[in-house]
Design a protein around this motif. Structure first.
Motif, PDB file in Angstrom:
ATOM      1  N   VAL A   5       3.559   4.351 -12.305  1.00 62.90           N
ATOM      2  CA  VAL A   5       3.106   2.988 -12.604  1.00 62.90           C
ATOM      3  C   VAL A   5       4.089   1.999 -12.000  1.00 62.90           C
ATOM      4  CG1 VAL A   5       2.744   1.319 -14.442  1.00 62.90           C
ATOM      5  CG2 VAL A   5       1.843   3.619 -14.677  1.00 62.90           C
ATOM      6  N   GLN A   6       5.384   2.328 -12.105  1.00 64.62           N
ATOM      7  CA  GLN A   6       6.401   1.427 -11.584  1.00 64.62           C
ATOM      8  C   GLN A   6       6.347   1.297 -10.064  1.00 64.62           C
ATOM      9  OE1 GLN A   6       9.875   2.491 -13.935  1.00 64.62           O
ATOM     10  NE2 GLN A   6      10.923   0.700 -13.124  1.00 64.62           N
ATOM     11  N   ILE A  42       4.556   9.496 -15.326  1.00 63.79           N
ATOM     12  CA  ILE A  42       3.617   8.405 -15.585  1.00 63.79           C
ATOM     13  C   ILE A  42       4.294   7.063 -15.368  1.00 63.79           C
ATOM     14  CG2 ILE A  42       2.218   7.275 -17.353  1.00 63.79           C
ATOM     15  CD1 ILE A  42       1.703  10.019 -18.560  1.00 63.79           C
ATOM     16  N   SER A  43       5.442   6.872 -16.014  1.00 63.88           N
ATOM     17  CA  SER A  43       6.063   5.551 -15.926  1.00 63.88           C
ATOM     18  C   SER A  43       6.539   5.275 -14.502  1.00 63.88           C
ATOM     19  CB  SER A  43       7.214   5.420 -16.918  1.00 63.88           C
ATOM     20  OG  SER A  43       8.282   6.221 -16.516  1.00 63.88           O
ATOM     21  N   THR A  76      -3.276   9.146 -12.768  1.00 62.41           N
ATOM     22  CA  THR A  76      -3.801  10.139 -13.696  1.00 62.41           C
ATOM     23  C   THR A  76      -4.106  11.443 -12.970  1.00 62.41           C
ATOM     24  OG1 THR A  76      -4.810   8.270 -14.800  1.00 62.41           O
ATOM     25  CG2 THR A  76      -5.485  10.437 -15.540  1.00 62.41           C
ATOM     26  N   GLY A 110       3.679   1.128  -8.544  1.00 63.93           N
ATOM     27  CA  GLY A 110       2.494   0.340  -8.253  1.00 63.93           C
ATOM     28  C   GLY A 110       1.330   1.125  -7.706  1.00 63.93           C
ATOM     29  N   ILE A 111       1.306   2.432  -8.002  1.00 59.45           N
ATOM     30  CA  ILE A 111       0.190   3.257  -7.552  1.00 59.45           C
ATOM     31  C   ILE A 111      -1.010   3.006  -8.462  1.00 59.45           C
ATOM     32  CG2 ILE A 111      -0.602   5.662  -7.375  1.00 59.45           C
ATOM     33  CD1 ILE A 111       2.359   6.303  -6.646  1.00 59.45           C
ATOM     34  N   SER A 112      -2.202   3.098  -7.898  1.00 61.89           N
ATOM     35  CA  SER A 112      -3.409   2.821  -8.687  1.00 61.89           C
ATOM     36  C   SER A 112      -3.527   3.790  -9.850  1.00 61.89           C
ATOM     37  CB  SER A 112      -4.637   2.915  -7.782  1.00 61.89           C
ATOM     38  OG  SER A 112      -5.551   3.845  -8.296  1.00 61.89           O
ATOM     39  N   GLY A 113      -4.013   3.262 -10.971  1.00 65.09           N
ATOM     40  CA  GLY A 113      -4.048   4.026 -12.220  1.00 65.09           C
ATOM     41  C   GLY A 113      -4.798   5.338 -12.130  1.00 65.09           C
ATOM     42  N   ASN A 114      -5.956   5.313 -11.483  1.00 66.25           N
ATOM     43  CA  ASN A 114      -6.735   6.542 -11.378  1.00 66.25           C
ATOM     44  C   ASN A 114      -5.971   7.600 -10.605  1.00 66.25           C
ATOM     45  OD1 ASN A 114      -8.977   5.606 -12.738  1.00 66.25           O
ATOM     46  ND2 ASN A 114      -9.707   4.552 -10.916  1.00 66.25           N
TER      47      ASN A 114
END
Lengths: 703, 341
Positions: free
Chosen positions: A304-305, A300-301, A314, A307-311
């Motif tokens: 996010v680091q 997850i981290s 997940t 810069g991939i889109s949140g959806n």
């Protein structure tokens, strides 16, 4: 070409693979590899990922999730599940902020109060599950909903207070953002908690009870474990750990949002499953929960680091988890099967045609009926007398399948008594100078029984082979033994790769898996003296006490290992190419040796031994009852002299009363016969034998 | 004369001619042009290659529009732009901001999920020499710049408008408030601004004020319950458009369309204007995400050109909202360009 193939089959890398898979630390290999792989992947793709600052940051953020994963692990290991960890965590986070920063309670009071709250929620779960016999899933789900609803109410009620939180306390800031020797405070606490819970679950009685209840509630109850209390305590610990995580989270974030702890129970559960902890309970470690949690956290981290889109993050994590968990479940479930498939690695054995055994062949091996009329002793009173021995009072001792030594009293051998009960599967027998009965026990080692029937351990381990992955220091299959004049005990270990029940598989391999070992009672040391022997068996000290005779069952050979004279320490081949598979060797009254054939060779099996590929296919593709097997439905013993000449053979054609003969002992003019799978001991009169000769005198003198 | 000396002579002539030409240019109107060029160089020097990091709560319609506008400008100025999408998880956002600070961008743009979560980290960022711009949802920690609405003022304006329709005997005076995330500055301040006005009017009764976590389903559930308990509900104040869509459905289901009116603080996303035109919303107090995006860009480039140390000053760029009452006010909603995605 053929020699190359031979070399390949004799040194197959598959051996290594099989033994690797057998290792217990191979079970969490998937989560372990994945943890490393994920870390490396991000270390390579994200600049400064491995910088001290970033690593610290990762640890800061990981610690609370790790604690919640341990909380979940406790409930899962106990055989249940605790879905309330996320909401108890969130509520504890709120309570910590409320008690400490809004009410202004002293820090220790707040910590105790919040931990008590977590434990109380755990007690509610555990109380209902253990004492109310409710289902863990539904119970904790209800607690999850109730605590979450309460959390939403209280956070809404204290919106303004929560919004104006401002901590001036250095201790609080140290808990939330300090480091100890570079390790974030919360991470240090996680490490302490992980180590402590690991020892609790593996070493402390209450923890072991939780594991026991998780593996089998019924068995635990039968073993006297307080099942209800163990279950209850697991949930209380789970609740308290969630609360602990909540406190550190509060110190770090100083905030209590509606999304706090939402979905954490899912992440924790995923971590536990990904780590390979069985949802059925009882199987798994805290370390595995940590690995699982680390994988999810890093994914997850890391994403996010980057810069991939949140959806997308997940979704990707969902897919990765699905694959990993699926693979892991399959791995845990099928590792045994894979091991079975790769474990048997047949070698290449070349045989020449043996001397004929035909009745009219005129060879010394020619079939006859000399054992046919053997008088049965202990008929149906004994199971599997692999070896037999007689003492100086003519009592007959033998081994029984159930792990005991049975004595039949002289002179008519009708009185049966259990001489000693040791356990394991007793095999070869020998008397030492002091009339202690020494016995090789498969699965245990070498034991002894004193004349007063007390059992003592002789040895159960030898020096380990350092170059081998498998720990072969323990004795797997001690098979036969004898005692040299100096008191040293020489014994064979038939194979270090199989249990006794799988002796046939070792036969299919035909590999040098066994060894000859010497135990010195004077010093108490046990050393391996010969390695890589193909099913060594039939250990017998020669009449002159200067060498040890031993037989290689699958190679149909008898060897001599020198223990005295200038040849001491060397081994030579005494008899080659016997027509049967050799078992025990014992002295005869005329200065020669008796040798039992456990089975007879056949041209088909000989051919198969030179074709490893064929045997692999056989083991893998057809059920065991259709395997080509060594012919063991024969009864035959032979006699040979010190030069290796075979002198005579005695037969029970078709093995009607004595198949699979594993032992022959001569005593006062009689020959006693024992078999691995038989229900009797046989005895025949030897017409030309010395009626006064007994083995004990031959070994230790008249005394 | 040899060939070489002829060439040399020609070269001399050339150099002399060039010098003459250059002096001529410098002497005439070119002084102002040079200054303009210098300005651009100065601008480029301040911005080119600089990194702007952007950590929104998630990439919803509003945030995507900001992102689109920022990216277009920053790309044009030759700046680097990095986005960290926490996807509505505050713990993930904290991680993202923490690691961004370690990566040390020149400017950090954040949208705070609540007033406390990032408070410490924003302070740390400025101490580390990073300009911090907060967008629309502020933190308890003030930073170099705030770009966004004056939430408290919007609350007051919505409340006054509602009193005009519901108070003083014109309506039942029963009003429900749909908060967002209770501790998010945008929701907290707007609610407090509205309450300030409502409290001053005795004819108004606040029957409910509950957080929805920006969730339309939750807003719908809350509204259904409120309508059951208070069938005469006159107005609903929603701090955000998309969540109020759930309230629209609840009102429709309760058969209260027209009697219970929804007043929304809107970030100008197209769906909000659609709902107003369809009669779901009664009034939108709207601002536009695209122009707000430009304001963010201006704040960022202003800071980079200011020469101030990060944390030295506190500046604000408040957005002016406008009422959307009908189709004619469509210009207060933005439209997402088709090729934006």
């Amino acid at each position: 070409m053929k020699s190359l193939q031979r070399f390949w089959h004799r040194n197959s890398p598959q051996l290594f693979l099989g033994e690797l898979l057998e290792k217990r630390w191979m079970e969490p290999i998937i989560p372990f590899t994945l943890t490393i792989a994920v870390f490396l992947a991000f270390a390579l793709t994200i600049p400064r990922y491995t910088s001290l600052g970033n690593l610290q940051q990762l640890m800061f953020n990981f610690a609370e999730q790790g604690m919640v994963a341990i909380a979940m692990a406790f409930s899962v290991l106990s055989g249940g599940i605790d879905l309330s960890v996320g909401s108890v965590f969130a509520m504890s986070n709120f309570l910590a902020l409320y008690f400490y920063l809004i009410l202004g309670l002293p820090l220790p009071v707040m910590i105790v109060a919040v931990l008590a709250f977590g434990a109380l929620m755990g007690a509610v779960n555990g109380g209902m599950i253990a004492y109310g016999k409710t289902r863990p899933f539904l119970t904790t789900l209800v607690v999850l909903i109730i605590v979450r609803a309460a959390y939403n109410k209280v956070t809404a009620a204290f919106t303004d207070e929560l919004a104006s939180i401002n901590s001036e306390s250095p201790v609080w800031d140290f808990m939330g953002g300090g480091t100890i020797l570079g390790v974030p405070t919360n991470m240090a606490v996680l490490i302490v908690v992980a180590v402590a819970t690991h020892f609790f679950l593996t070493r402390a009685r209450p923890g072991v009870h939780i594991m026991a209840v998780g593996s089998s509630r019924k068995a635990a109850r039968h073993a006297g474990v307080n099942v209800k209390w163990a279950l209850f305590s697991a949930y209380v610990i789970s609740g308290a750990l969630s609360a602990l995580a909540g406190i550190f989270y509060a110190a770090r974030q100083n905030s209590s949002g509606t999304d706090t702890g939402v979905g954490w129970e899912i992440n924790a559960l995923a971590a536990v499953v990904l780590g390979g902890i069985s949802l059925a309970g009882g199987r798994g470690t805290i370390a595995r929960a940590m690995m699982g949690a680390a994988i999810i956290f890093m994914l997850i981290s890391g994403m996010v680091q980057t810069g991939i889109s949140g959806n997308f993050t997940t979704a990707t994590i969902g897919i990765v988890l699905l694959i990993a968990v699926g693979f892991n479940v399959k791995w845990v479930k099928n590792k045994g099967k894979v091991l079975q498939k790769v474990y048997v690695v047949p070698s290449w054995v070349d045989f020449e045609p043996p001397p004929s055994i035909a009745r009219d062949s005129g060879t010394v091996f020619a079939e006859n009926d000399r054992l046919r009329d053997a008088e049965p002793i202990a008929l149906n009173q004994i199971e599997g007398p692999e070896d037999i021995i007689l003492d100086r009072d003519d009592h007959l001792y033998t081994v029984n399948r159930n792990g005991s030594i049975i004595r039949f009293r002289a002179p008519d051998y009708t009185v049966r008594e259990e001489f000693a009960r040791i356990g394991g599967r007793p095999l070869g027998l020998a008397f030492d100078r002091d009339q202690n009965l020494l016995v090789c026990i498969a699965g245990m080692g070498v034991y002894g029984v004193k004349p007063d029937r007390t059992v003592f351990k002789v040895t159960d381990r030898t020096n380990r082979t350092r170059t081998r992955l498998k720990d072969d220091s323990r004795l797997y299959l001690a098979d036969d033994l004898d005692v040299a004049p100096d008191g040293k005990i020489y014994f064979s270990e038939a194979t270090t790769r199989y249990e006794l029940t799988d002796w046939a598989l070792d036969g299919f391999e035909g590999r040098g898996n066994g060894r000859l070992i010497c135990h010195d009672p004077a010093t108490g040391t046990t050393r391996t003296i010969l390695k890589n022997l193909t099913f060594p068996n039939g250990v017998c000290i020669a009449h002159d006490g200067k060498s040890v005779l031993w037989a290689s069952t699958w190679l149909c050979r008898v060897y001599r290992y020198w223990i005295a004279t200038e040849k001491a320490g060397t081994c030579e081949l005494l008899i080659d190419n016997l027509p049967g598979y050799c078992d025990n060797i014992n002295r005869s009254s005329d200065g020669n040796y008796w040798l039992a054939f456990v089975g007879l060779r056949s041209p088909v099996y000989d051919l198969a031994m030179a074709n490893p590929g064929f045997r692999i296919r056989m083991v893998k593709q057809i059920p065991p009852d259709e395997w080509l097997c060594p012919g063991i439905n024969y009864g035959c013993v032979i006699k040979f002299d010190d030069k290796g000449n075979v002198l005579e053979s005695l037969w029970d054609p078709g093995g009607t009363s004595h198949p699979t003969i594993t032992s022959v002992r001569e005593h006062k003019g009689y020959l006693y016969i024992g078999g691995l799978e038989n229900n009797r001991i046989g005895r025949i009169r030897l017409p030309n034998a010395d009626p006064g000769w007994e083995a004990h005198k031959s070994y230790w003198g008249a005394a | 004369m040899s060939k070489a000396s002829r060439l040399k002579k020609q070269l001399w002539w050339g150099v002399a001619a060039s010098i003459a030409a250059l002096t001529a240019i410098a002497a005439t109107p070119s002084k102002a042009a040079e200054a303009r060029e210098e300005l651009r160089q100065q601008f480029d020097k301040a911005l080119k290659g600089k990194t702007v990091a952007w950590a929104p709560v998630w990439l919803g319609v509003l945030e995507s529009e900001w992102t689109r506008v920022m990216k277009a400008h920053f790309d044009d100025y030759g700046m680097k732009f990095e986005v960290r999408d926490a996807n509505f998880k505050s713990d993930v956002q904290l991680q993202a901001v923490s690691s961004l600070i370690n990566e040390h961008p020149d400017v950090l743009v954040v949208q705070n999920p609540n007033v406390t979560l990032l408070a410490k980290e924003l302070k740390r960022a400025m101490e580390a020499g990073i300009y911090v711009v907060q967008v629309n949802m502020a933190s308890n920690t003030l930073t170099d710049a705030y770009v966004g609405v004056d939430a408290r003022d919007m609350g007051r304006r919505l409340a006054k408008n509602m009193i005009a329709d519901c108070g003083g005997g014109k309506g039942s005076g029963e009003i429900s408030i749909l908060e967002g995330e209770a501790t998010a500055a945008y929701s907290l301040d707007m609610k407090n601004g509205a309450m300030e006005v409502f409290k001053a009017d005795p004819s108004i009764k606040i029957v409910s004020s509950q957080p929805t976590s920006w969730d339309a389903n939750k807003a719908g559930e809350i509204t259904s319950t409120v309508l059951q308990q208070h069938p005469n509900l006159c107005g609903i104040l929603s701090v955000w458009g998309p969540q109020a869509a759930g309230a629209v459905q609840a009102i429709k289901a309760a058969g209260k369309t027209g009697t219970a009116k929804i007043y929304v603080a809107s970030d100008g996303q197209p769906a909000d204007c659609d709902l107003l035109e369809q009669g779901g919303f009664y009034r939108n107090l709207s601002y536009r995400a695209d122009t707000q995006g430009e304001a963010i860009v201006n704040a960022v480039i202003g800071l980079l050109q200011s020469g101030d140390k990060p944390g030295a000053k506190r500046t604000a760029y408040y957005t002016t909202p406008a009422w959307v009452n009908s189709k004619d006010d469509r210009m207060y909603c933005f439209t997402v360009p088709k090729d934006a995605k």
